[in-house]
Design an enzyme around this catalytic site. Structure first.
Site, PDB file in Angstrom:
ATOM      1  N   ASP A  13       0.887  -1.161   0.000  1.00  0.00           N
ATOM      2  CA  ASP A  13       0.000   0.000   0.000  1.00  0.00           C
ATOM      3  C   ASP A  13       0.922   1.207   0.000  1.00  0.00           C
ATOM      4  OD1 ASP A  13      -1.498   2.204   0.685  1.00  0.00           O
ATOM      5  OD2 ASP A  13      -2.507   1.268   2.399  1.00  0.00           O
ATOM      6  N   TYR A 230       1.738   0.573  15.208  1.00  0.00           N
ATOM      7  CA  TYR A 230       0.685   0.350  14.233  1.00  0.00           C
ATOM      8  C   TYR A 230       0.922   1.178  12.972  1.00  0.00           C
ATOM      9  CZ  TYR A 230      -3.612   0.051  11.801  1.00  0.00           C
ATOM     10  OH  TYR A 230      -4.530  -0.163  10.807  1.00  0.00           O
ATOM     11  N   LYS A 233      -2.531  -2.618   8.311  1.00  0.00           N
ATOM     12  CA  LYS A 233      -2.567  -4.078   8.370  1.00  0.00           C
ATOM     13  C   LYS A 233      -1.754  -4.679   7.239  1.00  0.00           C
ATOM     14  CE  LYS A 233      -4.547  -5.752  11.901  1.00  0.00           C
ATOM     15  NZ  LYS A 233      -4.187  -6.915  12.666  1.00  0.00           N
TER      16      LYS A 233
HETATM   17  C1  F6R Z   1      -6.149   1.038   6.727  1.00  0.00           C
HETATM   18  C2  F6R Z   1      -7.308   0.835   7.557  1.00  0.00           C
HETATM   19  C3  F6R Z   1      -8.136   2.017   7.866  1.00  0.00           C
HETATM   20  C4  F6R Z   1      -7.395   3.041   8.680  1.00  0.00           C
HETATM   21  C5  F6R Z   1      -8.341   4.206   9.086  1.00  0.00           C
HETATM   22  C6  F6R Z   1      -7.631   5.291   9.864  1.00  0.00           C
HETATM   23  O1  F6R Z   1      -5.616  -0.137   6.264  1.00  0.00           O
HETATM   24  O2  F6R Z   1      -7.609  -0.246   7.970  1.00  0.00           O
HETATM   25  O3  F6R Z   1      -9.304   1.593   8.522  1.00  0.00           O
HETATM   26  O4  F6R Z   1      -6.819   2.468   9.803  1.00  0.00           O
HETATM   27  O5  F6R Z   1      -8.905   4.783   7.939  1.00  0.00           O
HETATM   28  O6  F6R Z   1      -6.564   5.714   9.098  1.00  0.00           O
HETATM   29  P1  F6R Z   1      -5.562   6.868   9.557  1.00  0.00           P
HETATM   30  O7  F6R Z   1      -5.056   6.456  10.927  1.00  0.00           O
HETATM   31  O8  F6R Z   1      -4.537   6.852   8.497  1.00  0.00           O
HETATM   32  O9  F6R Z   1      -6.382   8.126   9.612  1.00  0.00           O
HETATM   33 MG    MG Z   2      -3.908   2.375   3.125  1.00  0.00          MG
HETATM   34 MG    MG Z   3      -4.658  -2.263   2.313  1.00  0.00          MG
END
Ligand code: F6R
Ligand code: MG
Ligand code: MG
Length: 368
Positions: A13, A230, A233
């Site tokens: 990603d 973190y 994923k």
């Molecule tokens: C990404 C994922 C999303 C993000 C969420 C918060 O793989 O699972 O659910 O964790 O959109 O993203 P941030 O922390 O980048 O704002």
């Molecule tokens: Mg992403």
């Molecule tokens: Mg992904």
């Protein structure tokens, strides 16, 4: 060409459009252009650039074996080239899975996920590449078990003399960094003790007991464990060889007709159903999900990728999608409660340590 062929599926990603939902077409174009350009093209027999959710999956065929430095470098450089575009477009999380500034011989451990296998191409070589988003490597445990060990899923285990002896499973312990091989069906109950805990134990590869040949392999990188915090994923990939002593294509797809619950939805911290989707429909929306799986079929022809066939576009998976949506409704109703939200020990890279540190002085000893 030599008769041995290697298929390497390397994914990352490196920027989402919009948020974490999908890959912008400009990144796919850059990856295509980069892989097709000389001298890169000469390293490969063929390539296909696939996407699922916010992940780019480079499907590469070549004659250089697994863990080949030039191939890993090519994938790394392709992701770097795509990251430039992602930065220009200010895509979300540009370059996020490239954990290092420099390539150092092998892409494993640098962030991207890798599944590779080398084999002698059979007279006809049907392959299915499974690619998932918003989940983790252990998500393959349930379907791989069903494909290669469950006679209620795979009729060939009962009917096909070339499958009747069963399969060997290499299982990795991602926490203790060790591995163990099980021979099924004899070791079935022992193996299930481990692979029923997919956050820790993952089926890495499967081998035919009849021929010793590799049948399936998956990516098992855990990004969070590598980064120590973190960072998203480890949306995994898996390669499965089909037919003639391996599961039929339909036996490889069958486990996904009953969506199982996987970890990785919203902020990598929730459990939800793995919804089979066509490549076009695999853009997680609701609560950044539900988690998706795409299955692309290819026939290999002297290493050339003849395909893809987008299997989950078929209407036969409509009921699975309906069930996944119903399960998603139910799970969402639980909000911040387990088992929708993951157990505390799987949340250690999120807010938990901060909250616990803040609350430390407010805890009191209890009398009993
Ligand atoms: C990404 C994922 C999303 C993000 C969420 C918060 O793989 O699972 O659910 O964790 O959109 O993203 P941030 O922390 O980048 O704002
Ligand atoms: Mg992403
Ligand atoms: Mg992904």
């Amino acid at each position: 060409m030599s008769e041995r062929v290697t298929i390497s599926v390397i994914k990352a990603d490196i920027g989402g459009w919009v948020g974490h939902s999908s890959v912008h077409a400009a990144l796919i174009e850059r990856a295509e252009e980069f892989l097709s350009r000389e001298p890169h093209r000469q390293l490969l027999i063929d390539h296909y650039v696939a996407t699922v959710g916010d992940d780019i999956n480079l499907i590469l065929t070549h004659e250089r074996g697994v863990d080949c430095e030039e191939i890993h470098q090519l994938a790394w450089d392709t992701f770097q080239a795509c990251t430039e575009v992602a930065r220009e477009l200010k895509l979300y999380g540009a370059g996020q899975d490239l954990l290092s500034d420099a390539f150092s011989g092998n892409i494993r451990g640098l962030g991207p996920g890798v599944a590779e296998m080398e084999f002698v191409e059979r007279a006809s070589e049907p392959l299915v590449i499974f690619m998932a988003d918003k989940t983790e490597p252990g998500a393959w445990n349930y379907p791989l078990f069903k494909m290669f060990a469950d006679p209620f899923n795979t009729a060939g285990l009962v009917i096909d003399p070339k499958m009747h002896a069963g399969f060997r499973f290499e299982v990795h312990d991602l926490i203790e960094h060790r591995k163990i091989t099980f021979s099924l069906p004899e070791d079935m109950y022992d193996m299930l003790v481990l692979i029923g805990a997919p956050g820790r134990f993952c089926i890495k590869s499967v081998f035919s007991k009849e021929t010793g040949e590799i049948a399936a392999t998956s990516s098992t990188q855990r990004l969070n464990l590598m980064a120590g915090r973190y960072v998203g994923k480890d949306d995994p990939v898996c390669i499965v060889r089909c037919q003639s002593g391996f599961p039929a294509v339909g036996e490889a797809l069958e486990p996904f007709a009953r969506p199982h619950l996987v970890s990785g939805w919203m902020r990598g911290s929730h459990s939800g159903p793995l919804m089979p989707s066509s490549a076009r429909m695999a853009s997680p929306t609701r609560f950044d999900g539900p988690p998706r799986v795409v299955a692309l079929g290819f026939q290999l022809a002297d290493g050339k990728l003849v395909g893809p066939q987008d299997f989950f576009a078929d209407t036969a998976f409509d009921n699975a999608r309906k069930l996944a949506n119903d399960l998603a409704d139910y799970m969402r109703g639980l909000g911040p409660f387990e088992p929708h939200r993951l157990h505390l020990d799987e949340m250690e890279y999120t807010t938990l340590p901060d909250v616990m540190a803040r609350l430390r002085d407010r805890f009191e000893e209890m009398d009993e």
